[in-house]
Every structure is written in structure tokens, then in C-alpha cells.
Write an enzyme that holds these catalytic residues in place. Sequence first.
Site, PDB file in Angstrom:
ATOM      1  N   SER A 113     -10.823  -0.627   3.677  1.00  0.00           N
ATOM      2  CA  SER A 113      -9.989  -0.804   4.875  1.00  0.00           C
ATOM      3  C   SER A 113      -9.629   0.570   5.431  1.00  0.00           C
ATOM      4  CB  SER A 113      -8.692  -1.520   4.531  1.00  0.00           C
ATOM      5  OG  SER A 113      -8.956  -2.754   3.946  1.00  0.00           O
ATOM      6  N   GLU A 164      -5.209   3.889   6.682  1.00  0.00           N
ATOM      7  CA  GLU A 164      -4.888   3.828   5.255  1.00  0.00           C
ATOM      8  C   GLU A 164      -5.535   5.011   4.544  1.00  0.00           C
ATOM      9  OE1 GLU A 164      -6.410   0.439   3.033  1.00  0.00           O
ATOM     10  OE2 GLU A 164      -5.220   1.004   1.315  1.00  0.00           O
ATOM     11  N   ARG A 175       0.826  -1.223   0.000  1.00  0.00           N
ATOM     12  CA  ARG A 175       0.000   0.000   0.000  1.00  0.00           C
ATOM     13  C   ARG A 175       0.858   1.270   0.000  1.00  0.00           C
ATOM     14  NH1 ARG A 175      -3.488  -3.458  -0.519  1.00  0.00           N
ATOM     15  NH2 ARG A 175      -5.589  -3.332   0.341  1.00  0.00           N
TER      16      ARG A 175
HETATM   17  N1  EPU Z   1     -10.019 -10.984  10.209  1.00  0.00           N
HETATM   18  C1  EPU Z   1     -10.656 -11.131  11.424  1.00  0.00           C
HETATM   19  N2  EPU Z   1     -11.707 -10.312  11.681  1.00  0.00           N
HETATM   20  C2  EPU Z   1     -12.138  -9.383  10.818  1.00  0.00           C
HETATM   21  C3  EPU Z   1     -11.479  -9.217   9.571  1.00  0.00           C
HETATM   22  C4  EPU Z   1     -10.402 -10.053   9.300  1.00  0.00           C
HETATM   23  O1  EPU Z   1     -10.287 -11.966  12.253  1.00  0.00           O
HETATM   24  O2  EPU Z   1     -13.125  -8.686  11.120  1.00  0.00           O
HETATM   25  C5  EPU Z   1      -8.936 -11.934   9.869  1.00  0.00           C
HETATM   26  C6  EPU Z   1      -9.443 -12.934   8.810  1.00  0.00           C
HETATM   27  O3  EPU Z   1     -10.053 -14.033   9.394  1.00  0.00           O
HETATM   28  C7  EPU Z   1      -8.179 -13.329   8.093  1.00  0.00           C
HETATM   29  C8  EPU Z   1      -7.326 -12.061   8.199  1.00  0.00           C
HETATM   30  O4  EPU Z   1      -7.867 -11.273   9.246  1.00  0.00           O
HETATM   31  O5  EPU Z   1      -7.522 -14.353   8.756  1.00  0.00           O
HETATM   32  C9  EPU Z   1      -7.277 -11.281   6.900  1.00  0.00           C
HETATM   33  O6  EPU Z   1      -8.581 -10.887   6.524  1.00  0.00           O
HETATM   34  P1  EPU Z   1      -8.982 -10.555   4.995  1.00  0.00           P
HETATM   35  O7  EPU Z   1      -8.553 -11.654   4.104  1.00  0.00           O
HETATM   36  O8  EPU Z   1     -10.420 -10.158   4.994  1.00  0.00           O
HETATM   37  O9  EPU Z   1      -8.061  -9.368   4.581  1.00  0.00           O
HETATM   38  P2  EPU Z   1      -7.553  -8.055   5.323  1.00  0.00           P
HETATM   39  O10 EPU Z   1      -6.106  -8.211   5.627  1.00  0.00           O
HETATM   40  O11 EPU Z   1      -8.457  -7.698   6.453  1.00  0.00           O
HETATM   41  C10 EPU Z   1      -6.790  -7.014   3.061  1.00  0.00           C
HETATM   42  C11 EPU Z   1      -6.928  -5.705   2.337  1.00  0.00           C
HETATM   43  C12 EPU Z   1      -8.298  -5.609   1.683  1.00  0.00           C
HETATM   44  C13 EPU Z   1      -8.469  -6.769   0.719  1.00  0.00           C
HETATM   45  C14 EPU Z   1      -8.329  -8.063   1.513  1.00  0.00           C
HETATM   46  C15 EPU Z   1      -8.424  -9.294   0.643  1.00  0.00           C
HETATM   47  C16 EPU Z   1      -5.514  -4.159   3.565  1.00  0.00           C
HETATM   48  C17 EPU Z   1      -5.446  -2.934   4.418  1.00  0.00           C
HETATM   49  N3  EPU Z   1      -6.730  -4.591   3.249  1.00  0.00           N
HETATM   50  O12 EPU Z   1      -7.719  -6.981   4.131  1.00  0.00           O
HETATM   51  O13 EPU Z   1      -8.312  -4.413   0.930  1.00  0.00           O
HETATM   52  O14 EPU Z   1      -9.738  -6.729   0.080  1.00  0.00           O
HETATM   53  O15 EPU Z   1      -7.023  -8.087   2.164  1.00  0.00           O
HETATM   54  O16 EPU Z   1      -7.278  -9.442  -0.102  1.00  0.00           O
HETATM   55  O17 EPU Z   1      -4.470  -4.700   3.201  1.00  0.00           O
HETATM   56  C18 EPU Z   1      -8.953  -2.102   0.989  1.00  0.00           C
HETATM   57  O18 EPU Z   1      -7.757  -1.835   0.879  1.00  0.00           O
HETATM   58  O19 EPU Z   1      -9.831  -1.204   1.074  1.00  0.00           O
HETATM   59  C19 EPU Z   1      -9.356  -3.501   1.081  1.00  0.00           C
HETATM   60  C20 EPU Z   1     -10.608  -3.845   1.294  1.00  0.00           C
END
Ligand code: EPU
Length: 355
Positions: free
Chosen positions: A238, A334, A167
Amino acid sequence: MKQYINCSLKPYHTFGMEVTAYRLVEYETIEELRDLLHRVRTEWSGKPWLHIGGGSNLLFIGNFFPGVVLHSSLLGLEVVQENDQEVLLRVGSGMVWDDLVAYCVDQGWGGMENLSAIPGEVGASAVQNIGAYGREVKDLIVSVETLAVDTGERCRFSCEDCNYGYRSSIFKKQLRGQHIVTHVTYRLQKNPTFYLDYGNIRTELADRPVTLKSVRDAVMSIRQAKLPDPAELGNAGSFFVNPVVDKCVFERICAEYPNMPYYEVDESHVKIPAGWLIEQSGWKGRSLGRAAVHDKQALVLINTGNATGGEVMTLARTIQREIRERFGIDIQPEVNVIQCYTTDFDVNINVNFGE
Ligand code: EPU
């Protein structure tokens, strides 16, 4: 070029706050942008100015932006090189990102499908290094063309010059505020490699054949199930980036929470999902005033209706503080926070602590 005075920014950002800009200009050519940047340096100097994309990563604090807001309507799309294997596609910064993904999938050109349904525009994709489902846009970028804010000079950055990280890019760090992206050239594959191992993509695909279209559909439905539609609930995706911590910090937390999800970054750093930290802190689905933490993805803060930017910031700061106290980790926004004037007194009242 289209110019609006006292223009509502509600259609230009996704958090849904009522904010007015003194002046909003949508430029259609590089010459118009060069002229506008000249005016920013001369006639409008001393006044704030801001360049926005799709507004999907912005939080306005206050309700009046007293300067000029610039928005790109550079929309061209041209194949600049093509062979049996790949296509190099040069795209104007104002094109809606997901329209570009849909176009490439229709053409049978692979690379963008995992990045389906990310809100925003092409220019921001290159500044932000957007990413999802195991892919980042830097994997596709060949070069980025800009206008230098100070001189109006046209510049070209190779992907390497852009210093991409998670990012982040040179346009967010070392050259912050110094360049406006006008075009991005992407490399797409005619015989695509599919990336299906992140999250639930395989489960979502079930036994459908793996094609660009089916992967795009799978990503779209996973996102739809987890992420709120800004047309219904204001949000900026995010709100925080996932913190990258030293391995010793990770091991300390892991001793207490052995099931914590994480991604190895390198030998000495680990990325921890901020959504998990927020959920562990008990904030998932809770609200503070008219701002809330989304109940399906804790990384997303939402405007439950008429929230001010101040209320969202109060919620964000409260979460940051609690995570620091509980885990010893600083999570950082972010979203870009834009400080405006406040022309009424409705800010930060109603910040009741409650469910
Ligand atoms: N998790 C939780 N609780 C939650 C959300 C997530 O425990 O409420 C855990 C999930 O179970 C999983 C881990 O956190 O083990 C990662 O969750 P997820 O795959 O949903 O991805 P994220 O790291 O929360 C990132 C990006 C998203 C993107 C997703 C999918 C960032 C800041 N965000 O989110 O990007 O869609 O991966 O690849 O890196 C955005 O930038 O606006 C965005 C939505």
C-alpha cells in the site's frame, strides 16, 4: 558484522530502483549495534544515516545515499514463557516476518495467520503495526526491546507504552528516529480463535476445514491475486494509508457515492479505503512515465521498469492532488520517502502522461 562500501540497495528494498549506499552494515549482535550507533554520533556525525528492515516500505528519491545504512541480522527466536493456553515468543528484529508466521503456523500457535505473506521483518512489524484481514500485530505484541540511538541504552516498551494505532506507533510518532528495535515478544494461542470475517477469507476457504494452515493458505492466495510480486514488479505494498475522516466529511461524500466502502473507527470518525478513492478518480491501471497504479489494487503504485523514485513521487502527488480536488480528502503516503543525491540526469525526464 558485515560491511559493504558503495553497495547496491537493489536487493535491500522492494521498489526495484538502482540506488547505491556509501556504506551498508549488517550487525549481528546488540553490542555491534551499540558500537555502530556510537560511530553514527561521533566518527560519522554530520553524515546521513538510515536504518532499514526488509525495505518493503521505502521509496528512494535519487540514486546515491551518501551515508551509512544499518540493517539488523539479529535472528534469535526463543520461547520465554509457555502454559497450556499460550506461548510468549521473543524474536530478533532481523527475522523475515513471513518466516516467523510460517514457523508459528507449523508449531500450531495461532495469532499471526491472517498476517501471512506481508513483506518485511520483525523489527518493522512493531514500528509499523502491520495489519491485514482484520488483524493488527499490536493484538499479539507483549513488549518491544530497543536500543536508544542517543545513549545506546537498552529499553523495553510494553505494548501499551507503544501507543499503537492504525499503521502507527510511538516509534513512528513521538519517538521517531530515537530507538532501534532489537527484539519483539509476541503472545500466541495454542487454541486459536479464527478471524474469518474480513474480505474474502471465508469464500477462499470454501469447504476446507478451518485450520491455521488453511487460513494462512487462503490469505496468501487472496494476496497473491491482488498484490504484485516485488520480484516481478517493484512496489512497496500500500503506497498510501487509508484516510480517517470526520463523520460529516464521510456523510458529504456518501450522499454522492452511496456505495462507498468504509469502516467505522469511532463515533465521530470513519476510515475510507484510499484504493477506492483512487479507483474512483480513474487512476487504477494507469501510468505516468514509468510509474503506474496497479490494475488489481489501486492502493499499490508500481515500478513498471527502471522508474526513478522521482517518477513514483510525481504519480503519487498527482493522485493526491486529484483526490483532494474531487473528494476534499488528503491521502498520505504510508511509505517512507528517503531523499538521496542524484548522480545522473535521468530523473523526472520521461514523465509522459499516458496509459
Ligand atoms: N478497493 C477498491 N479499489 C481498489 C482497491 C480497493 O474499490 O483498487 C476497495 C475494496 O473493494 C474494498 C476496500 O477498498 O471495499 C478495501 O480494500 P482491501 O480489502 O483490498 O484493503 P485496503 O484497505 O485497500 C488494507 C491494507 C493492506 C491489507 C488489506 C487487507 C492499508 C494501507 N492497507 O488495504 O495492507 O493487505 O487492507 O487487509 O491499510 C500494506 O500495508 O502494504 C497492505 C497491502
